[in-house]
Motif scaffolding. Structure first.
Motif, short mmCIF file in Angstrom:
data_model
loop_
_atom_site.label_atom_id
_atom_site.label_comp_id
_atom_site.label_asym_id
_atom_site.label_seq_id
_atom_site.Cartn_x
_atom_site.Cartn_y
_atom_site.Cartn_z
N SER A 136 43.68 22.19 29.37
CA SER A 136 42.92 20.90 28.89
C SER A 136 42.46 20.58 28.12
N ASN A 137 43.77 21.39 26.80
CA ASN A 137 42.45 21.15 25.44
C ASN A 137 41.87 22.09 24.94
N LYS A 138 41.72 23.52 25.48
CA LYS A 138 41.38 23.82 25.46
C LYS A 138 41.55 25.94 25.81
N GLU A 139 41.57 26.25 24.33
CA GLU A 139 41.65 27.53 24.33
C GLU A 139 41.24 28.25 25.22
N ILE A 140 41.11 29.40 26.02
CA ILE A 140 40.11 30.68 27.00
C ILE A 140 41.05 31.93 26.38
N TYR A 141 39.89 32.91 25.92
CA TYR A 141 40.98 33.96 26.28
C TYR A 141 39.96 35.18 27.61
N VAL A 142 41.38 35.12 28.84
CA VAL A 142 41.15 35.83 30.21
C VAL A 142 40.71 37.24 29.15
N LEU A 143 39.81 37.81 29.65
CA LEU A 143 40.07 39.20 29.18
C LEU A 143 40.02 40.60 30.44
N LEU A 144 40.92 41.52 30.59
CA LEU A 144 40.46 42.68 31.80
C LEU A 144 40.80 44.07 31.15
N ASN A 145 39.40 44.43 31.33
CA ASN A 145 39.03 45.65 30.87
C ASN A 145 40.23 47.01 31.56
N LYS A 146 40.89 48.09 31.06
CA LYS A 146 42.23 48.28 31.02
C LYS A 146 42.32 49.41 32.13
N HIS A 147 40.72 49.60 32.17
CA HIS A 147 40.45 50.87 33.49
C HIS A 147 39.83 50.32 34.67
N TYR A 148 39.03 49.32 34.70
CA TYR A 148 38.09 48.22 36.00
C TYR A 148 38.86 47.50 35.77
N PRO A 149 39.32 46.74 37.40
CA PRO A 149 39.25 45.12 37.57
C PRO A 149 37.99 44.50 37.52
N PHE A 150 37.84 44.26 35.66
CA PHE A 150 36.74 43.32 35.43
C PHE A 150 37.52 42.79 34.87
N VAL A 151 37.21 41.05 34.75
CA VAL A 151 37.58 40.03 34.06
C VAL A 151 36.09 38.71 33.24
N ALA A 152 36.54 39.07 32.17
CA ALA A 152 35.50 38.03 31.51
C ALA A 152 36.22 37.21 30.83
N PHE A 153 35.80 36.27 30.29
CA PHE A 153 35.73 34.90 29.50
C PHE A 153 35.47 34.92 28.62
N PHE A 188 36.95 56.18 27.37
CA PHE A 188 36.92 57.59 26.40
C PHE A 188 36.64 58.69 27.29
N TYR A 189 36.93 59.87 27.53
CA TYR A 189 36.77 61.18 28.16
C TYR A 189 37.26 62.16 27.54
N ILE A 190 36.86 63.34 28.21
CA ILE A 190 37.13 65.04 27.34
C ILE A 190 38.48 65.55 29.11
N ASP A 191 37.20 65.40 29.45
CA ASP A 191 37.21 66.55 30.97
C ASP A 191 38.22 65.79 31.80
N LEU A 192 39.13 65.71 32.47
CA LEU A 192 40.09 65.05 33.62
C LEU A 192 39.36 64.86 34.90
N LYS A 193 38.37 65.37 35.02
CA LYS A 193 37.53 64.84 35.83
C LYS A 193 37.39 63.22 35.67
N ASP A 194 37.07 63.32 34.20
CA ASP A 194 36.26 61.45 34.01
C ASP A 194 37.29 61.09 33.29
N LYS A 195 38.61 61.48 33.83
CA LYS A 195 39.42 60.16 33.69
C LYS A 195 39.38 58.82 34.09
N PRO A 196 40.01 57.82 33.75
CA PRO A 196 39.54 56.71 34.26
C PRO A 196 40.79 56.58 34.80
N PRO A 197 40.85 55.10 36.14
CA PRO A 197 41.38 54.46 36.68
C PRO A 197 42.31 53.18 35.38
N LYS A 198 43.15 53.25 35.73
CA LYS A 198 44.21 51.96 34.60
C LYS A 198 44.27 50.42 36.15
#
Length: 157
Positions: free
Chosen positions: A61-78, A10-20
């Protein structure tokens, strides 16, 4: 963990627009992770316009795991489970090792850490380290997240 400007999307001002971040690269990395661990890439999703993250689902190995990537910063979580009401964050040593070559890995303990804030005239004052912009603070006041993970990976519209 510092909450960077635009991490919620979220942002209003273009100066706050996050990267992708790049969906194309994330798909390649997810496929390679599955292949590296003799697993399978079940899904790679970017279709949800109401979330601020991309995700892939790997079966290893027979287990499912989600890999999440923030759309704006290179942050990954499981996560072991992802839905609009709740994300259950987990740690995964092997996938952390693989994805750390491309992204910053966020551990479950940090993501489950409390978001500390006080309400102030329709907005909030965040006490955690942050660079969040006014639009993001207004969203936090509205959605009332409890954890840092709820800010970094959300389904706010």
């Amino acid at each position: 963990m510092e909450l960077l400007n635009g991490v919620t999307g979220f942002y209003i001002d273009l100066k706050d627009k996050p990267p992708k971040t790049s969906l194309k690269e994330f798909k390649v990395h997810s496929y390679e992770a599955a292949r590296t661990y003799n697993g399978e890439l079940l899904e790679c999703n970017d279709a949800d316009v109401y979330s601020n993250f991309l995700f892939s689902i790997l079966r290893i190995s027979n287990k499912e795991i989600y890999v999440l990537l923030n759309k704006h910063y290179p942050f990954v979580a499981f996560a072991s489970s992802v839905n609009e009401e709740r994300i259950i964050f987990v740690n995964d040593k092997e996938l952390s090792l693989f994805f750390s070559a491309f992204y910053k890995i966020l551990d479950a303990e940090s993501l489950n850490g409390r978001l500390i804030y006080t309400r102030k005239k329709g907005s909030v004052l965040i006490k955690n380290d942050n660079q969040l912009n006014h639009a993001e603070l207004a969203q936090i006041a509205y959605w009332k997240p409890i954890t840092l993970g709820e800010v970094l990976y959300n389904y706010w519209d």
